[in-house]
Scaffold this active site. Structure first.
Site, PDB file in Angstrom:
ATOM      1  N   THR A  18       0.861  -1.176   0.000  1.00 55.28           N
ATOM      2  CA  THR A  18       0.000   0.000   0.000  1.00 55.28           C
ATOM      3  C   THR A  18       0.897   1.225   0.000  1.00 55.28           C
ATOM      4  OG1 THR A  18      -1.736  -1.111   1.268  1.00 55.28           O
ATOM      5  CG2 THR A  18      -1.681   1.280   1.387  1.00 55.28           C
ATOM      6  N   THR A  36      -0.740   1.443   6.488  1.00 60.05           N
ATOM      7  CA  THR A  36      -0.406   0.305   5.625  1.00 60.05           C
ATOM      8  C   THR A  36      -0.286  -0.952   6.476  1.00 60.05           C
ATOM      9  OG1 THR A  36       1.334  -0.664   4.232  1.00 60.05           O
ATOM     10  CG2 THR A  36       2.027   1.022   5.790  1.00 60.05           C
ATOM     11  N   GLY A  37      -0.567  -2.098   5.880  1.00 57.74           N
ATOM     12  CA  GLY A  37      -0.443  -3.357   6.612  1.00 57.74           C
ATOM     13  C   GLY A  37      -1.598  -4.283   6.325  1.00 57.74           C
ATOM     14  N   HIS A  38      -1.961  -5.101   7.309  1.00 57.13           N
ATOM     15  CA  HIS A  38      -3.040  -6.064   7.130  1.00 57.13           C
ATOM     16  C   HIS A  38      -4.375  -5.346   7.202  1.00 57.13           C
ATOM     17  CE1 HIS A  38      -5.572  -9.609   8.707  1.00 57.13           C
ATOM     18  NE2 HIS A  38      -5.544  -9.622   7.387  1.00 57.13           N
ATOM     19  N   GLY A  39      -5.036  -5.238   6.053  1.00 56.44           N
ATOM     20  CA  GLY A  39      -6.211  -4.389   5.922  1.00 56.44           C
ATOM     21  C   GLY A  39      -7.347  -4.702   6.871  1.00 56.44           C
ATOM     22  N   ARG A  93     -13.078  -8.101  -2.678  1.00 58.68           N
ATOM     23  CA  ARG A  93     -12.574  -7.759  -1.349  1.00 58.68           C
ATOM     24  C   ARG A  93     -12.059  -6.317  -1.365  1.00 58.68           C
ATOM     25  NH1 ARG A  93      -7.264  -5.950   0.713  1.00 58.68           N
ATOM     26  NH2 ARG A  93      -7.107  -6.621   2.884  1.00 58.68           N
ATOM     27  N   VAL A  94     -12.454  -5.547  -0.370  1.00 58.51           N
ATOM     28  CA  VAL A  94     -11.961  -4.192  -0.196  1.00 58.51           C
ATOM     29  C   VAL A  94     -11.265  -4.118   1.153  1.00 58.51           C
ATOM     30  CG1 VAL A  94     -12.605  -1.762   0.066  1.00 58.51           C
ATOM     31  CG2 VAL A  94     -13.730  -3.175  -1.670  1.00 58.51           C
ATOM     32  N   GLY A  95     -10.062  -3.552   1.171  1.00 59.56           N
ATOM     33  CA  GLY A  95      -9.300  -3.471   2.408  1.00 59.56           C
ATOM     34  C   GLY A  95      -9.493  -2.149   3.126  1.00 59.56           C
ATOM     35  N   ASP A  96      -8.503  -1.787   3.928  1.00 60.56           N
ATOM     36  CA  ASP A  96      -8.605  -0.579   4.741  1.00 60.56           C
ATOM     37  C   ASP A  96      -8.393   0.706   3.956  1.00 60.56           C
ATOM     38  OD1 ASP A  96      -5.481   0.455   5.429  1.00 60.56           O
ATOM     39  OD2 ASP A  96      -5.688  -1.596   4.735  1.00 60.56           O
TER      40      ASP A  96
END
Length: 316
Positions: free
Chosen positions: A177, A228-231, A205-208
């Site tokens: 990200t 940034t990271g695990h959404g 799928r939509v992340g953060d």
């Protein structure tokens, strides 16, 4: 209002960045920070700066955003992006958008041309076309690295958590990200975040990244943040908003990042990173993953790093 020393800070993603990508990642974030700072010096708004810096990152194939985005399980590119300005706290975002080179441009159009905050999927693509955003051949967004990572995932069926934990996986899968946070000389703030997501994610799928308070947050009363990271963990922890709230409660920028990342780790076992500026011109970067490429420009000096504790400085 007393004048603030302006600062532009960017990140290229917090994960187990493999050694073969170190130099390109650092070059990419330094170029983006310089790009944003030039827009700022040329009189651009904080929003202009955030957009320009993230476009630079989206156009750099080493990062998982725009060109270079990773692939869904069915071998498609679906991208998410947000932009937010802190004066009125208006925001625009897109989720699972396809076939555009710069999702952050579409996010800005959502912010400025609609009453909405977030458009997704076919609706986001239709809106982009209606507002003159060129559709591109999806193959132009896909790198050999992205194809290789999906193939390896399907072969070994790795879990997403191996990308973000504190131990380097044997194969450094990609999740970069990208993002920017900026404060100008008047204390106005903005942020932008963009991503192609995670390798082999489910279609849709939509992340953060496009979620206000998760992937980014800007409020001129406090500052601006990009994460940034695990959404999924970032969404559950509302990481960007947590950083801003901690700053609002009186903590400095770095302590706020430290506290917020520790909160995410302790509550939802999530790892990642964030960059932030305060409305007074303070800046910090922090990550709980093995590495994160970051850079900022302040007082005509470029600061950058990748490894824990690394902080290099060179002339702008």
């Amino acid at each position: 209002m007393s004048e603030v020393e302006p600062v532009v800070v960017v990140h290229g993603g917090a994960w187990a960045i493999p050694e073969n990508l170190w130099s390109e990642s650092l070059a990419g974030v330094k170029a983006a920070a310089r790009c944003g700072y030039k827009v700022l010096k040329d009189g651009g708004s904080a929003t202009d700066v955030a957009e320009a810096a993230v476009i630079s990152l989206e156009d750099c194939p080493v990062f998982d955003a725009g060109t270079g985005s990773v692939l869904t399980y069915d071998e498609q590119v679906e991208m998410d992006a947000i932009i937010m300005e802190g004066t009125t706290m208006k925001a625009g975002a897109v989720g699972a958008i396809r076939n555009v080179k710069n999702p952050v441009k579409v996010a800005r159009l959502v912010m400025e041309k609609t009453p909405h905050v977030l458009l997704v999927g076919e609706g986001a693509n239709k809106f982009a076309v209606e507002h003159g955003i060129q559709q591109v051949d999806p193959d132009t967004l896909i790198t050999p690295y992205a194809r290789e990572k999906l193939a390896k995932f399907k072969q070994y069926n790795k879990t997403v958590y191996s990308l973000f934990n504190k131990i380097d996986p044997v194969q450094g899968d990609g999740h970069d990200t990208v993002g920017c946070a900026v404060v100008d000389s008047t204390g106005r703030t903005a942020c932008a975040t963009s991503t192609g997501g995670i390798t082999a994610k489910m279609p849709g799928r939509v992340g953060d990244s496009p979620i206000v308070g998760a992937g980014g947050y800007a409020d001129d009363m406090v500052g601006a943040v990009s994460t940034t990271g695990h959404g999924e963990a970032i969404i559950r922890a509302c990481l960007a908003r947590h950083v801003a709230a901690t700053m609002s409660a009186g903590k400095g920028v770095l302590p706020a990042l430290d506290e917020s990342l520790l909160y995410m780790e302790s509550r939802v076992n999530g790892f990642g990173g964030a960059i932030a500026v305060s409305c007074k011109g303070d800046v910090a970067t922090k990550f709980s993953t093995p590495r994160m490429a970051w850079a900022y420009v302040k007082e005509d000096k470029v600061h950058y790093g990748l490894h824990p504790g690394q902080h290099e400085i060179e002339d702008y």
